[in-house]
Design an enzyme around this catalytic site. Structure first.
Site, PDB file in Angstrom:
ATOM      1  N   ASP A 320      -6.438   2.076   8.437  1.00  0.00           N
ATOM      2  CA  ASP A 320      -5.502   2.170   7.321  1.00  0.00           C
ATOM      3  C   ASP A 320      -4.705   3.466   7.501  1.00  0.00           C
ATOM      4  O   ASP A 320      -5.005   4.297   8.343  1.00  0.00           O
ATOM      5  CB  ASP A 320      -6.264   2.159   5.989  1.00  0.00           C
ATOM      6  CG  ASP A 320      -5.417   1.623   4.839  1.00  0.00           C
ATOM      7  OD1 ASP A 320      -4.174   1.604   4.968  1.00  0.00           O
ATOM      8  OD2 ASP A 320      -5.988   1.231   3.807  1.00  0.00           O
ATOM      9  N   GLU A 521      -2.485   2.321  -5.295  1.00  0.00           N
ATOM     10  CA  GLU A 521      -3.682   3.090  -4.950  1.00  0.00           C
ATOM     11  C   GLU A 521      -3.499   4.578  -5.220  1.00  0.00           C
ATOM     12  O   GLU A 521      -2.421   5.136  -5.070  1.00  0.00           O
ATOM     13  CB  GLU A 521      -4.028   2.868  -3.486  1.00  0.00           C
ATOM     14  CG  GLU A 521      -2.908   3.206  -2.522  1.00  0.00           C
ATOM     15  CD  GLU A 521      -3.163   2.669  -1.141  1.00  0.00           C
ATOM     16  OE1 GLU A 521      -3.994   3.242  -0.426  1.00  0.00           O
ATOM     17  OE2 GLU A 521      -2.527   1.671  -0.771  1.00  0.00           O
TER      18      GLU A 521
END
Length: 837
Positions: A320, A521
């Site tokens: 990620d 997020e």
């Protein structure tokens, strides 16, 4: 030659010792038998493996490492692709071709074509291996203006319809292929256990049952079914993410620590991988979170022994967003530990990709990363590309669906989205059967979510956080008000849109649409579940209407269940809409009868997340030993069902101060990966080594009890200098401010300050609060370790946003000053909280 041999022996010894240390953490007390051996539907094929082997044997180290680097479109040029031949690239949230939010589908295709052609141009790098483009299409092709936006996963979980989910995934794949993109970073298969997490809405459920069923359906929808239509012309590569346990971190902390047992990790958090990988998902994304303190991007037990060896996954593992840089001993520019642990592709946005490439090449040459590990990683990447047909398909601009603009936001896709909206709505309260509404009435529509497609769509909508959008950014979409007006006008009724609830002609009923603002997020993390804490403007609107004797229907937009007892009390009917996406007009098809009084669509949605009875009930989940939610998992009324909720729910918030832990900023067992920095008002420099120097400040790590456990700071007196800690995402400090907390600093003053010294906190978007600490410093002797404590209440001033703290500790001084810092922490319920500022 002798020196080179010695160097290689030393490097090999260090690598071996590091691996042993890593393995002692990874493998000790682990039970590999917890994990299943999967019967994966996409099996190895001799033709595929032969082609992979032939390609691999002719590749240089540089070509192999390039396959393992995934830069972002904002940070590379076509010439970079031609020179390096990256195996893949991505567009992150808020990244667009030409850096233009309103790029057309043709613009997306044009960029895909240019980068593809550069990747197969062997004039500079000697490679003809096609690249592939990855994108976060998490609720439709959500980066592209005009695309169909489906409800976010939390709403789809409430629908509990796997067949519908497969249709959604297939429609998404078609729209993605229409823009020339090969690879989708979906599905998210997190099982969410604490609703404070800012990514709760990316999860389908708090329970693994729905997650397991949906993962299979989405992988089939995106990639097609093995043996039938696997990876055909309108299919894309899928990614099950984030491996593993991201939905179970302590406190719902994004990128935090999951401390579940290995059995719980499998039973609760791994079920989406069991079904998704069995269905043939070709890629897995590693998670930012840790498991028992070890970052997953560097966890060889999970990435290699469990995922690849035990479960039999033969696709690729992608990182990620610079997640490798969070591993101890790593930076964004260098991380052999991650590759050695089993990561196959570095996701490397920003300019970090270039030093990362060169450092990794050198690490392979030096033996820090073995050639066998590189060959394994590149074989997996090539295997996925061959299976996806990238060596056989035409270039992006010439594929079957490329450029077919009618597929972007196609009517049939919007109809699927409308069905999903209708089936995701959950009726929580229906006092005296107020719903369904007669469309012939006089209807007032109020609330800031009524005519706001951006708000109803949530995060990951055009921009990363879903902010900065207007209704004009959703051509073909519809707001919730649009659907109400359509229903009412068609039946001959009257509708009034008034965001603040004002009217001249008293309505028969008011529909109030309100809820959370968009977030993604990090930015979405909160410290309890109270809705609109400290600013109850939506509750005031409901009370305003109720006080005038108007029946109220509340439509609640949210990315998680929230404590809304007060709002429920002021509502005759209450519907959880979640984040319905671009087809807001479908909401009215459930709320209203037709003109003849017939129900058009009944409610079908059932809670896939338990609804909290208290603000602090942040982790209430099905099958808990002590399970007392306000509304249980699986709850959802239909028309005609008796409403179970009282109109007099408790609105008293219970404070649970005793359980709030200390927040460690510097010292042992830091609560978060706070990032130290030095600098000035003009710019900051992140601390990445033991010595950092700027014009204003000098930092050195020195020893007290163990190696480099103390930070020595020297303010040079050359203008305002800074030393502090920050994080990429804001932190919700409202709860800790309410606990009589202090900021305690264990330090030693080596040189008394020659000018004013302030201790500051910073918050988003551009706010701060400062406290002068010269008095506290002067009260302590020079050359001796001591502590000073500053009550947090000193920072509680107008304009300081306690819910958006990004830097909890910043020392600022313009004069000379030298000190050493050993421990910084915020301590709740401190007896020193009344010591004054």
């Amino acid at each position: 030659m002798k020196n080179k041999t010695v160097k290689l022996l030393v490097i090999s010894l260090v690598t071996f010792l590091s691996a042993c240390a890593s393995n002692s953490i990874d493998y000790q007390s682990r039970n590999i038998d917890v994990w299943p051996k999967l019967n994966i539907e996409v099996q190895k094929d001799s033709r595929v493996e032969k082609l992979v082997s032939e390609l691999l044997k002719n590749m240089t180290i540089e070509q192999k490492v390039a396959q393992m680097i995934q830069p972002e479109i904002r940070d590379i040029t076509v010439e970079d692709m031609r020179k390096y031949g990256f195996g893949s690239y991505l567009n992150g949230g808020g990244a667009f071709p030409n850096n233009n939010k309103h790029s057309t589908p043709k613009d997306w295709i044009a960029l895909a074509e240019k980068l593809y052609q550069a990747s197969i141009d062997d004039s500079l790098d000697g490679s003809k291996i096609p690249t592939m483009w990855g994108t976060d299409a998490v609720h439709g092709h959500n980066n592209v203006i005009g695309a169909t936006l489906f409800p976010h996963n939390i709403g789809l979980g409430a629908a509990n319809n796997a067949a519908l989910i497969e249709k959604i995934a297939q429609a998404t794949a078609t729209e993605v292929m229409a823009t020339g993109i090969d690879w989708v970073f979906a599905p998210t298969v997190a099982t969410v256990r604490d609703d404070r997490w800012g990514r709760t809405y990316e999860g389908y459920s708090e329970d693994p049952e729905i997650v397991r069923e949906y993962a299979r359906a989405i992988v089939y929808g995106l990639q097609g079914r093995p043996g039938k239509d696997f990876m055909n012309d309108n299919r894309v590569i899928s990614t099950v993410k984030h491996f593993l346990g991201d939905g179970g971190t302590i406190g719902g902390n994004d990128q935090g620590n999951n401390i579940d047992s290995e059995t719980e990790l499998y039973k609760v958090h791994a079920q989406g991988y069991v079904s998704g990988l069995t269905a043939g998902a070709q890629t897995v994304m590693a998670s930012f979170n840790s498991w028992h303190g070890k970052k997953n991007h560097g966890n060889s037990y999970l990435l290699t022994r469990v995922l690849k060896d035990r479960m039999g996954f033969d696709g690729l593992v992608v990182g990620d967003w610079n997640g490798h840089g969070q591993i101890e001993g790593c930076t964004n520019e260098s991380c052999p530990q991650s590759i050695n642990a089993g990561l196959d592709i570095f996701m490397a946005p920003t300019s970090s990709w270039k030093p990362l490439f060169h450092n990794t090449v050198q690490q392979v040459k030096d033996g820090v990363i073995s050639m066998s590990r590189i060959d394994d990683a590149v074989s997996r990447i090539l295997r996925v590309k061959v299976r996806a047909g990238l060596f056989e398909k035409p270039s992006p601009a010439n594929r079957k669906f490329s450029g077919r603009l009618e597929l972007i936001g196609a009517k049939e896709h919007r109809e699927i989205a409308k069905q999903a909206v209708r089936e995701s709505m959950v009726l929580l309260k229906n006092h005296e059967q107020l719903l369904p509404l007669n469309p012939k009435q006089k209807i007032l529509v109020a609330g800031d979510g009524a005519d706001n497609i951006g708000k109803q769509s949530g995060g990951w909508t055009v921009s990363w956080q879903g902010t900065g959008n207007s209704n004009d950014d959703f051509p073909g979409g519809s707001s919730i008000y649009d659907g109400i007006a359509e229903q009412v006008h068609a039946a001959g009724g009257k509708v009034i849109l008034s965001e603040n609830g004002d009217f001249q002609d008293k309505p028969d009923v008011a529909i109030v649409v309100f809820g959370e603002e968009p977030y993604a997020e990090g930015h979405g993390d909160i410290d309890d579940l109270e809705y609109q804490r400290g600013n109850k403007k939506d509750l005031a609107l409901l009370k305003k209407l109720k006080s005038q004797g108007i029946p109220v229907v509340s439509l609640f937009i949210s990315g998680r269940p929230l404590w809304v007892n007060a709002e429920l009390n002021q509502s005759d009917a209450f519907v959880a809409l979640w984040l319905p996406g671009s087809e807001g007009n479908a909401v009215a098809e459930v709320l209203f009868t037709d003109a003849k009084g017939n129900i058009q669509h009944d409610f079908k949605g059932k809670l896939s997340f338990s609804w909290p009875a208290k603000a602090e009930q942040t982790a209430v989940n099905r099958n808990d030993r002590e399970y007392q939610p306000l509304l249980p998992y699986g709850f959802g009324l239909k028309y005609g069902d008796s409403s179970l909720l009282s109109n007099h729910l408790s609105e008293q918030k219970e404070m649970s101060k005793a359980s709030r832990p200390e927040l460690v900023i510097l010292g042992k067992k830091k609560s978060k990966p706070w990032r130290a920095f030095i600098g000035s008002s003009e710019g900051r420099k992140n601390v990445t080594s033991s010595v950092e120097i700027t014009d204003n400040v000098e930092l050195r790590k020195i020893d007290r009890f163990v190696q480099e456990d103390v930070t020595q700071i020297y303010f040079k007196g050359r203008g305002k200098g800074l030393y502090g800690f920050s994080e990429d995402f804001p932190n919700d400090f409202r709860g800790i401010f309410e606990t009589n907390a202090v900021l305690k600093v264990e330090m030693k003053i080596n040189q008394a300050p020659q000018a004013k010294v302030d201790l500051a906190m910073y918050c988003e978007p551009d706010c701060h609060s400062r406290v002068n600490i010269n008095k506290q410093l002067a009260a302590n002797p020079t050359g001796k370790w001591t502590s000073i404590s500053i009550p947090l209440s000193c920072f509680d001033i107008d304009g300081f946003k306690k819910s958006k703290v990004v830097s909890p500790f910043v020392i600022e001084s313009e004069g000379e000053f030298q000190a050493e810092f050993y421990d910084l922490r915020i301590i709740p319920d401190s007896s020193e909280s009344d010591s004054g500022c």
